[in-house]
Scaffold this motif. Structure first.
Motif, PDB file in Angstrom:
ATOM      1  N   VAL A   1       0.839  -1.203   0.000  1.00  0.00           N
ATOM      2  CA  VAL A   1       0.000   0.000   0.000  1.00  0.00           C
ATOM      3  C   VAL A   1       0.870   1.247   0.000  1.00  0.00           C
ATOM      4  CG1 VAL A   1      -1.631   1.357   1.372  1.00  0.00           C
ATOM      5  CG2 VAL A   1      -1.975  -1.110   1.094  1.00  0.00           C
ATOM      6  N   GLN A   2       1.857   1.299   0.858  1.00  0.00           N
ATOM      7  CA  GLN A   2       2.680   2.499   0.997  1.00  0.00           C
ATOM      8  C   GLN A   2       3.521   2.771  -0.248  1.00  0.00           C
ATOM      9  OE1 GLN A   2       4.268   1.328   5.018  1.00  0.00           O
ATOM     10  NE2 GLN A   2       3.685   3.414   5.536  1.00  0.00           N
ATOM     11  N   ASP A   3       3.813   1.715  -1.010  1.00  0.00           N
ATOM     12  CA  ASP A   3       4.605   1.883  -2.223  1.00  0.00           C
ATOM     13  C   ASP A   3       3.750   2.136  -3.462  1.00  0.00           C
ATOM     14  OD1 ASP A   3       6.901   1.469  -0.761  1.00  0.00           O
ATOM     15  OD2 ASP A   3       7.117  -0.644  -1.322  1.00  0.00           O
ATOM     16  N   HIS A   4       2.439   2.028  -3.337  1.00  0.00           N
ATOM     17  CA  HIS A   4       1.550   2.144  -4.496  1.00  0.00           C
ATOM     18  C   HIS A   4       1.465   3.601  -4.954  1.00  0.00           C
ATOM     19  CE1 HIS A   4      -2.044   1.735  -7.034  1.00  0.00           C
ATOM     20  NE2 HIS A   4      -1.862   0.416  -6.977  1.00  0.00           N
ATOM     21  N   SER A   5       1.436   3.790  -6.245  1.00  0.00           N
ATOM     22  CA  SER A   5       1.438   5.152  -6.808  1.00  0.00           C
ATOM     23  C   SER A   5       0.171   5.935  -6.456  1.00  0.00           C
ATOM     24  CB  SER A   5       1.594   5.087  -8.335  1.00  0.00           C
ATOM     25  OG  SER A   5       0.503   4.371  -8.917  1.00  0.00           O
ATOM     26  N   LYS A   6      -0.920   5.236  -6.185  1.00  0.00           N
ATOM     27  CA  LYS A   6      -2.184   5.905  -5.859  1.00  0.00           C
ATOM     28  C   LYS A   6      -2.333   6.204  -4.368  1.00  0.00           C
ATOM     29  CE  LYS A   6      -3.964   5.865 -10.064  1.00  0.00           C
ATOM     30  NZ  LYS A   6      -4.295   7.111 -10.787  1.00  0.00           N
ATOM     31  N   TYR A   7      -1.416   5.734  -3.565  1.00  0.00           N
ATOM     32  CA  TYR A   7      -1.520   5.967  -2.121  1.00  0.00           C
ATOM     33  C   TYR A   7      -1.062   7.385  -1.796  1.00  0.00           C
ATOM     34  CZ  TYR A   7      -0.754   5.475   2.919  1.00  0.00           C
ATOM     35  OH  TYR A   7      -0.768   5.655   4.281  1.00  0.00           O
ATOM     36  N   GLU A   8      -1.887   8.102  -1.048  1.00  0.00           N
ATOM     37  CA  GLU A   8      -1.623   9.514  -0.782  1.00  0.00           C
ATOM     38  C   GLU A   8      -1.045   9.772   0.611  1.00  0.00           C
ATOM     39  OE1 GLU A   8      -5.119  11.748  -1.692  1.00  0.00           O
ATOM     40  OE2 GLU A   8      -5.183  11.077  -3.788  1.00  0.00           O
ATOM     41  N   LYS A   9      -0.520   8.736   1.244  1.00  0.00           N
ATOM     42  CA  LYS A   9       0.138   8.872   2.562  1.00  0.00           C
ATOM     43  C   LYS A   9      -0.816   9.362   3.644  1.00  0.00           C
ATOM     44  CE  LYS A   9       3.989   8.053   0.296  1.00  0.00           C
ATOM     45  NZ  LYS A   9       4.599   6.709   0.295  1.00  0.00           N
ATOM     46  N   ASP A  10      -2.114   9.062   3.467  1.00  0.00           N
ATOM     47  CA  ASP A  10      -3.112   9.554   4.411  1.00  0.00           C
ATOM     48  C   ASP A  10      -3.835   8.425   5.147  1.00  0.00           C
ATOM     49  OD1 ASP A  10      -4.488   8.512   2.298  1.00  0.00           O
ATOM     50  OD2 ASP A  10      -5.790  10.254   1.968  1.00  0.00           O
ATOM     51  N   SER A  11      -3.298   7.214   5.059  1.00  0.00           N
ATOM     52  CA  SER A  11      -3.836   6.008   5.715  1.00  0.00           C
ATOM     53  C   SER A  11      -5.024   5.398   4.987  1.00  0.00           C
ATOM     54  CB  SER A  11      -4.239   6.274   7.180  1.00  0.00           C
ATOM     55  OG  SER A  11      -3.185   6.855   7.898  1.00  0.00           O
ATOM     56  N   HIS A  12      -5.549   6.081   3.966  1.00  0.00           N
ATOM     57  CA  HIS A  12      -6.694   5.549   3.242  1.00  0.00           C
ATOM     58  C   HIS A  12      -6.219   4.664   2.096  1.00  0.00           C
ATOM     59  CE1 HIS A  12     -10.057   5.697   0.226  1.00  0.00           C
ATOM     60  NE2 HIS A  12     -10.671   5.274   1.305  1.00  0.00           N
ATOM     61  N   VAL A  13      -6.807   3.468   1.999  1.00  0.00           N
ATOM     62  CA  VAL A  13      -6.446   2.504   0.965  1.00  0.00           C
ATOM     63  C   VAL A  13      -7.588   2.457  -0.045  1.00  0.00           C
ATOM     64  CG1 VAL A  13      -5.644   0.157   0.505  1.00  0.00           C
ATOM     65  CG2 VAL A  13      -5.251   1.186   2.764  1.00  0.00           C
ATOM     66  N   GLY A  14      -7.421   3.133  -1.159  1.00  0.00           N
ATOM     67  CA  GLY A  14      -8.484   3.278  -2.144  1.00  0.00           C
ATOM     68  C   GLY A  14      -8.785   2.005  -2.910  1.00  0.00           C
ATOM     69  N   ASP A  15      -9.884   2.046  -3.667  1.00  0.00           N
ATOM     70  CA  ASP A  15     -10.344   0.877  -4.407  1.00  0.00           C
ATOM     71  C   ASP A  15      -9.285   0.334  -5.357  1.00  0.00           C
ATOM     72  OD1 ASP A  15     -12.789   0.947  -3.171  1.00  0.00           O
ATOM     73  OD2 ASP A  15     -13.837   1.954  -4.826  1.00  0.00           O
ATOM     74  N   GLU A  16      -8.595   1.212  -6.067  1.00  0.00           N
ATOM     75  CA  GLU A  16      -7.621   0.746  -7.054  1.00  0.00           C
ATOM     76  C   GLU A  16      -6.436   0.062  -6.379  1.00  0.00           C
ATOM     77  OE1 GLU A  16      -5.015   2.397 -10.875  1.00  0.00           O
ATOM     78  OE2 GLU A  16      -6.711   3.573 -10.102  1.00  0.00           O
ATOM     79  N   ILE A  17      -6.050   0.551  -5.219  1.00  0.00           N
ATOM     80  CA  ILE A  17      -4.945  -0.096  -4.495  1.00  0.00           C
ATOM     81  C   ILE A  17      -5.358  -1.498  -4.059  1.00  0.00           C
ATOM     82  CG2 ILE A  17      -3.380   0.078  -2.520  1.00  0.00           C
ATOM     83  CD1 ILE A  17      -3.869   3.095  -2.513  1.00  0.00           C
ATOM     84  N   ILE A  18      -6.566  -1.612  -3.524  1.00  0.00           N
ATOM     85  CA  ILE A  18      -7.054  -2.927  -3.097  1.00  0.00           C
ATOM     86  C   ILE A  18      -7.222  -3.849  -4.300  1.00  0.00           C
ATOM     87  CG2 ILE A  18      -9.073  -4.114  -2.121  1.00  0.00           C
ATOM     88  CD1 ILE A  18      -9.308  -1.808  -0.149  1.00  0.00           C
ATOM     89  N   TYR A  19      -7.680  -3.300  -5.411  1.00  0.00           N
ATOM     90  CA  TYR A  19      -7.805  -4.084  -6.640  1.00  0.00           C
ATOM     91  C   TYR A  19      -6.442  -4.658  -7.041  1.00  0.00           C
ATOM     92  CZ  TYR A  19      -8.234  -4.906 -11.697  1.00  0.00           C
ATOM     93  OH  TYR A  19      -8.186  -5.459 -12.958  1.00  0.00           O
ATOM     94  N   ASP A  20      -5.428  -3.816  -7.089  1.00  0.00           N
ATOM     95  CA  ASP A  20      -4.093  -4.281  -7.478  1.00  0.00           C
ATOM     96  C   ASP A  20      -3.538  -5.284  -6.473  1.00  0.00           C
ATOM     97  OD1 ASP A  20      -4.109  -2.738  -9.757  1.00  0.00           O
ATOM     98  OD2 ASP A  20      -3.024  -1.050  -8.854  1.00  0.00           O
ATOM     99  N   LEU A  21      -3.791  -5.044  -5.204  1.00  0.00           N
ATOM    100  CA  LEU A  21      -3.310  -5.949  -4.155  1.00  0.00           C
ATOM    101  C   LEU A  21      -3.935  -7.333  -4.296  1.00  0.00           C
ATOM    102  CD1 LEU A  21      -1.895  -6.386  -1.320  1.00  0.00           C
ATOM    103  CD2 LEU A  21      -4.052  -5.624  -0.313  1.00  0.00           C
ATOM    104  N   LEU A  22      -5.256  -7.378  -4.417  1.00  0.00           N
ATOM    105  CA  LEU A  22      -5.940  -8.663  -4.469  1.00  0.00           C
ATOM    106  C   LEU A  22      -5.746  -9.368  -5.804  1.00  0.00           C
ATOM    107  CD1 LEU A  22      -9.260  -7.965  -2.514  1.00  0.00           C
ATOM    108  CD2 LEU A  22      -7.035  -8.747  -1.682  1.00  0.00           C
TER     109      LEU A  22
END
Length: 608
Positions: free
Chosen positions: A582-603
């Motif tokens: 999550v912390q390395d993802h380009s869409k992560y804004e360093k605000d603790s929120h894990v957006g849909d696209e990050i979860i999509y890529d993770l899963l």
């Protein structure tokens, strides 16, 4: 899964008049079963695992993943397949049962594994078979994951779409985030549990998980709710949740072991209890809740809060008036007492129990240590009672006992034989392990715990310490990167109990000497380089004296090496890996929120 009985479930107001009756008869049922089977002896080691899976559906266009509420349809197909092919009893078969959520299924081996070490060669293949059986029933873009879904409770997290309705007077949970439609609909147990926990508590459950503070996370982190109930329940700098589904909707790995007799089962129960926090830290796999990074890596306290049915009086918030006790813990937590005789000196937690229930047990011929365990468990009220099942024959049924036993979700569970299955003996259930991504990892944890039971029995080892320290260890084990950074209380050197199981009746109970120190998980698993040799080296020493074929030795070696490398940090826990992803993802804004696209890529990475 718990007790799945057919019938008409009673709501909390309907159940309340029967509470004391059910407790009285539940104790009578346990006493009858105990005396009928206390002399049962000579059962072989048999064991099995339970894996809970999550069904998800990928939306590749929107780059979003949802849980798919098809568990009931898939379970019916799986169970029909077993029945039609008549494969129960085949070592390669599997069994399937429902779990709390409409997107979850639980798979187990079709029959228990035996005591031979060679059984470890088939554990992983059976887990792979389970995945394959479900995969054949999946639709396009669906996947079966052994993971707790990180976006539970976010908008549009289910397929088909569902909408929470917190103002529905007929709703079971009345959650802001988790709709009742996401609860498994194929059996009334689950929805009724949600309703009755809320009914008994007098309000919705309140789950607050400390949020992980990143560079741009608001400080304080505050979620604003218009409803005063939610505004008061939600803590600053915490992720707020309000439904049983946020805990019981997570997935886990559990193991059950059959003992030679009741004495060995009680012995194993005690010795494995201090091991449970170690497995929480080792298997950490749940760092995201409601699409926010949490400052914990485990689901344990979240589940504990999600089923906490204690009233305001029982939580000590107002003086006692309508309730009997101030109860320190939820009914899902760490156990408060050991049950074997020579472990009793380490029971340093004051137990709440009804004197009448304790006396009923003592008058029924139950020894004081087991009687206190059962009486303490029976401070909890039954939550699931069926109208047609109130009147029972206490000499033949244990349903009233089990309705309370099965809804006390401790880190360990002592399990009497079922009254209607003579092939099953006295057992213990090891409950804290987080689910892992792969069949290899899940098999490794099973292998490690099963072999540890053999070492404990063979060397007559005792790991018991003051049980309050187990509670403290469980708190530490859930912290972020606990496997690397936290120290847990543990025995500084090997010790044996002065009263081993086979000597109990000889009446030689003395307080064993011991000393605990604080050690890292790595030191507990691999040795501290001083007096404590490490749990895995102990297992390897045990195996050196066993008659092992080459294949079995190779399989076990791979599993134990993996456990050692995870303890040392050479292999990350799933929680650490997810957080880093999550912390390395380009869409992560360093605000603790894990957006849909990050979860999509993770899963997408972890789907099979």
């Amino acid at each position: 899964m718990g007790l799945l009985t057919k019938g008409t479930p009673l709501t909390w107001p309907e159940l309340l008049p029967y509470v004391e009756y059910i407790k009285l008869h539940g104790i009578a049922q346990f006493i009858a079963l105990y005396h009928r089977l206390k002399e049962r002896h000579g059962d072989q080691l048999r064991w099995g695992d339970e894996i809970e899976y999550t069904l998800v559906k990928f939306d590749h266009d929107a780059k979003k993943v949802r849980v798919t509420l098809r568990a009931d349809d898939i379970l019916k197909s799986l169970q029909a397949q077993v029945e039609v092919n008549n494969i129960i009893g085949n070592e390669n078969c599997t069994q399937w049962v429902p779990e709390f959520a409409g997107y979850m299924i639980e798979g187990t081996p079709g029959q228990p594994y035996g005591g031979l070490l060679a059984c470890f060669n088939v554990v992983e293949s059976n887990m792979i078979l389970r995945r394959a059986e479900v995969s054949r029933l999946l639709k396009k873009d669906e996947s079966l994951l052994s993971i707790s879904f990180p976006a539970l409770g976010t908008p549009d997290f289910t397929y088909p779409p569902t909408t929470p309705n917190p103002d529905d007077p007929e709703g079971a949970g009345r959650s802001l985030f988790f709709p009742d439609e996401a609860i498994y609909q194929g059996h009334p147990r689950f929805k009724n549990l949600v309703r009755n926990i809320r009914g008994r508590r007098g309000e919705k459950v309140a789950i607050n998980v400390p949020i992980f503070k990143d560079i741009k996370t608001p400080s304080p982190f505050i979620e604003h709710f218009s409803n005063p109930e939610h505004a008061l329940a939600a803590k600053h700098d915490h992720i707020y949740m309000d439904h049983m589904g946020f805990g019981m909707g997570c997935c886990c790995l559990q193991m059950t072991f059959q003992a030679v007799n009741i004495d060995e089962a009680r012995w194993l129960y005690d010795q494995l209890t201090p091991i449970t926090p170690i497995l929480v830290a080792l298997s950490a796999a749940t760092p995201i809740f409601r699409s926010f990074l949490a400052d914990v890596d485990s689901r344990w306290d979240i589940i504990s809060a999600s089923v906490d049915d204690r009233t305001v009086e029982e939580r000590g918030m107002v003086p006692l008036k309508n309730n009997k006790f101030v109860i320190k813990k939820s009914r899902y937590d760490t156990t408060d007492c050991y049950i074997y005789e020579c472990s009793a000196p380490y029971n340093d937690i004051e137990l709440e129990y009804d004197e009448k229930i304790l006396q009923q047990l003592l008058d029924g011929g139950i020894d004081i240590h087991l009687a206190k365990h059962i009486a303490h468990m029976f401070i909890r009220d039954p939550l699931q009672v069926f109208k047609e099942r109130i009147e029972q024959d206490d000499t033949k049924s244990t349903e009233h006992f089990e309705t309370i036993q099965s809804s006390n979700w401790m880190n360990m569970r002592f399990k009497p034989p079922p009254p209607d299955n003579p092939s099953i003996g006295w057992r213990v259930e090891f409950r804290p392990t987080e689910i892992q991504l792969t069949s290899f990892e899940n098999s490794a944890y099973c292998c490690f715990v099963v072999l540890l039971t053999r070492v404990i029995i063979s060397y007559n080892l005792t790991f018991v310490m003051n049980i309050s320290k187990v509670t403290e260890n469980m708190k530490r084990a859930q912290k972020r990167d606990a496997v690397l950074n936290e120290k847990l209380h543990f025995r500084s050197k090997l010790a044996t109990c002065d009263t081993p199981p086979e000597a109990k009746k000889a009446g030689v109970a003395k307080e064993p000497s011991y000393e605990t120190v604080e050690m890292t998980v790595n030191e507990i698993i691999n040795g501290d380089g001083n007096e404590f040799p490490g749990l895995v080296p102990l297992i390897r020493q045990f195996l050196d004296g066993a008659d092992l074929d080459v294949d079995t030795r190779c399989t076990i070696t791979q599993y134990l090496t993996f456990i050692q490398q995870r303890a040392s940090g050479e292999i990350f826990t799933l929680a650490h890996w997810m957080r880093q992803f999550v912390q390395d993802h380009s869409k992560y804004e360093k605000d603790s929120h894990v957006g849909d696209e990050i979860i999509y890529d993770l899963l997408k990475i972890v789907s099979f």
